[in-house]
Design an enzyme around this catalytic site. Structure first.
Site, PDB file in Angstrom:
ATOM      1  N   PHE A   1     -30.144 -40.935 -31.280  1.00 11.98           N
ATOM      2  CA  PHE A   1     -30.804 -39.734 -31.795  1.00 11.98           C
ATOM      3  C   PHE A   1     -30.327 -39.523 -33.229  1.00 11.98           C
ATOM      4  O   PHE A   1     -29.123 -39.394 -33.481  1.00 11.98           O
ATOM      5  CB  PHE A   1     -30.481 -38.495 -30.953  1.00 11.98           C
ATOM      6  CG  PHE A   1     -31.208 -37.266 -31.434  1.00 11.98           C
ATOM      7  CD1 PHE A   1     -32.505 -37.014 -31.018  1.00 11.98           C
ATOM      8  CD2 PHE A   1     -30.619 -36.396 -32.335  1.00 11.98           C
ATOM      9  CE1 PHE A   1     -33.194 -35.904 -31.488  1.00 11.98           C
ATOM     10  CE2 PHE A   1     -31.296 -35.283 -32.803  1.00 11.98           C
ATOM     11  CZ  PHE A   1     -32.594 -35.039 -32.371  1.00 11.98           C
TER      12      PHE A   1
ATOM     13  N   LYS B   1     -23.330 -30.800 -38.335  1.00 12.25           N
ATOM     14  CA  LYS B   1     -22.816 -30.019 -37.207  1.00 12.25           C
ATOM     15  C   LYS B   1     -21.477 -29.349 -37.483  1.00 12.25           C
ATOM     16  O   LYS B   1     -21.419 -28.271 -38.044  1.00 12.25           O
ATOM     17  CB  LYS B   1     -22.770 -30.896 -35.950  1.00 12.25           C
ATOM     18  CG  LYS B   1     -24.164 -31.161 -35.351  1.00 12.25           C
ATOM     19  CD  LYS B   1     -24.081 -31.820 -34.011  1.00 12.25           C
ATOM     20  CE  LYS B   1     -25.443 -32.121 -33.400  1.00 12.25           C
ATOM     21  NZ  LYS B   1     -26.192 -30.931 -32.988  1.00 12.25           N
TER      22      LYS B   1
ATOM     23  N   ASP C   1     -23.914 -42.873 -37.993  1.00  9.81           N
ATOM     24  CA  ASP C   1     -24.312 -41.468 -37.820  1.00  9.81           C
ATOM     25  C   ASP C   1     -23.176 -40.744 -37.093  1.00  9.81           C
ATOM     26  O   ASP C   1     -22.963 -40.935 -35.903  1.00  9.81           O
ATOM     27  CB  ASP C   1     -25.611 -41.427 -37.008  1.00  9.81           C
ATOM     28  CG  ASP C   1     -26.117 -40.012 -36.728  1.00  9.81           C
ATOM     29  OD1 ASP C   1     -25.321 -39.053 -36.802  1.00  9.81           O
ATOM     30  OD2 ASP C   1     -27.307 -39.873 -36.408  1.00  9.81           O
TER      31      ASP C   1
END
Length: 388
Positions: free
Chosen positions: A122, A236, A207
């Protein structure tokens, strides 16, 4: 009736207050938050150090254009490069934006277009990062995807050896696939990935949107393995709840993004940088990271002991305080029961219960959560068995 698009499967809860690991909803119910805003509030809610820093900045200046110098950006960039193998940083607002920047940088640097990613990955929901993501469910209804992305099985060396070639700009991966099921990369696979990238003049993008900023007990998760990515993406936990993202690249890529090549209106604004700087002062501290690792080991051992007799438990996968409990049955029925019992948790695919507690969680809070989770899982497992 609502004035909002119905694009989120919202829970019937509105959180209005938070302190550390605890949150309170609009009805006054208290929860232990093992979502951390999906891995965002790594230092817990309203951490006093971050609150103090951002409150001070709030009364100075909120926003300046990136046409101006920013010592705050420099300060955060210095920390991010010091605690990684990077040499230059681009600031944006989210993980998807950081990944878009990484893809653009790789294509511009190499002059090539193909990017290899992996199934169950993702990387975001923009058109580029949606195409990069190895999950069909995020692509339904949006028509033909960008054709320059190839998705391979995760941890499959043979598949990568067959696909990587002179047209490949980058290999992009998560060392732990968060949304895809808390799937952890085989260390040998990662070493081969890097070696193949070097052999074919291909950039390696890692990532770290969910795994970074101390989540796994290191500044970035790739540091648990013997690899050196060319580009790292972060978001995040970087601002502990304040929207900010970053793309970190090796120094040799510095010249690729010259004036006008890429940009972000709000990226690196003073409030975001203040929140990020305050967060990193704590999250990158070596003693703090050792505590994260110790608490992760403690949680794993306790869960393993409490759930040893649950027959449909397949595996407990974890690194630091990033946990995935895989079951043979779908875990969707567990989540509302856990909420009723005062625990907020997540799924990662249909069969994985994902736990992302704040890194500041206490042993006492872990014990309380473990008791509730174990009782809920055992009861639900027993009920499911009796229905078969």
């Amino acid at each position: 009736m609502t004035y909002l698009f119905n694009n989120y499967g919202r829970w019937d809860i509105e959180l209005v207050e938070g302190k550390g690991t605890k949150v309170i909803d609009s009805k006054g119910k208290e929860f232990i938050d093992f979502t951390s805003g999906i891995g965002v509030c790594n230092l817990g809610h309203c951490h006093p150090h971050v609150v103090e820093a951002t409150t001070t900045q709030f009364n100075k200046i909120w926003h300046t254009s990136n046409l101006f110098e920013s010592s705050l950006q420099e300060k955060v960039a210095e920390k991010l490069t010091k605690y990684s193998n990077g040499g230059a940083v681009f600031f944006c607002n989210s993980g998807a934006e950081a990944n878009e920047a990484a893809i653009k940088l790789a294509r511009k640097h190499t002059g090539k277009s193909k990017v290899i990613t992996f199934m169950k990955s993702f990387h975001g929901r923009t058109f580029g990062t949606m195409a990069a993501t190895g999950q069909d469910k995020v692509k339904v209804g949006f028509g033909k995807m960008l054709e320059t992305f190839v998705h391979l099985p995760y941890n499959d060396i043979d598949a990568l050896e067959k696909e990587i070639d002179e047209n490949t700009a980058a290999v992009m991966l998560e060392v732990i696939q968060g949304e895809g099921g808390v799937n952890i990369a085989d260390p040998a696979f990662l070493v081969v990935v890097e070696n193949l990238c070097r052999q074919h003049n291909v950039l390696l993008i890692v990532d770290e949107v969910q795994t970074g900023i101390g989540r796994t007990g290191a500044p970035f998760a790739y540091q648990h393995y013997h690899i050196s990515p060319d580009i790292i993406t972060s978001a995040k936990g970087l601002g502990n709840g304040f929207p900010t993202g970053a793309m970190i690249a090796k120094k040799e890529l510095y010249e690729v993004f010259g004036p006008g090549s890429h940009g972000s209106t709000f990226g690196g604004n003073p409030l975001a940088m203040t929140a990020a700087n305050a967060t990193l002062e704590i999250a990158f501290d070596n003693e703090f990271l050792k505590e994260v690792e110790a608490k992760g080991n403690y949680l794993y051992k306790r869960l393993l002991d409490e759930l040893k007799d649950v027959s449909d438990l397949v595996a407990i996968r974890y690194k630091g305080l990033m946990f995935g409990l895989e079951f043979t049955e779908e875990i969707a029925p567990l989540l509302p029961i856990l909420r009723e019992q005062g625990i907020l948790a997540l799924s990662a695919g249909p069969n994985v219960l994902r736990l992302l507690p704040p890194l500041t969680v206490s042993i006492e809070e872990l014990d309380s959560a473990i008791e509730i989770i174990a009782k809920t899982v055992i009861t639900n497992s027993t009920a499911s068995s009796s229905q078969k």
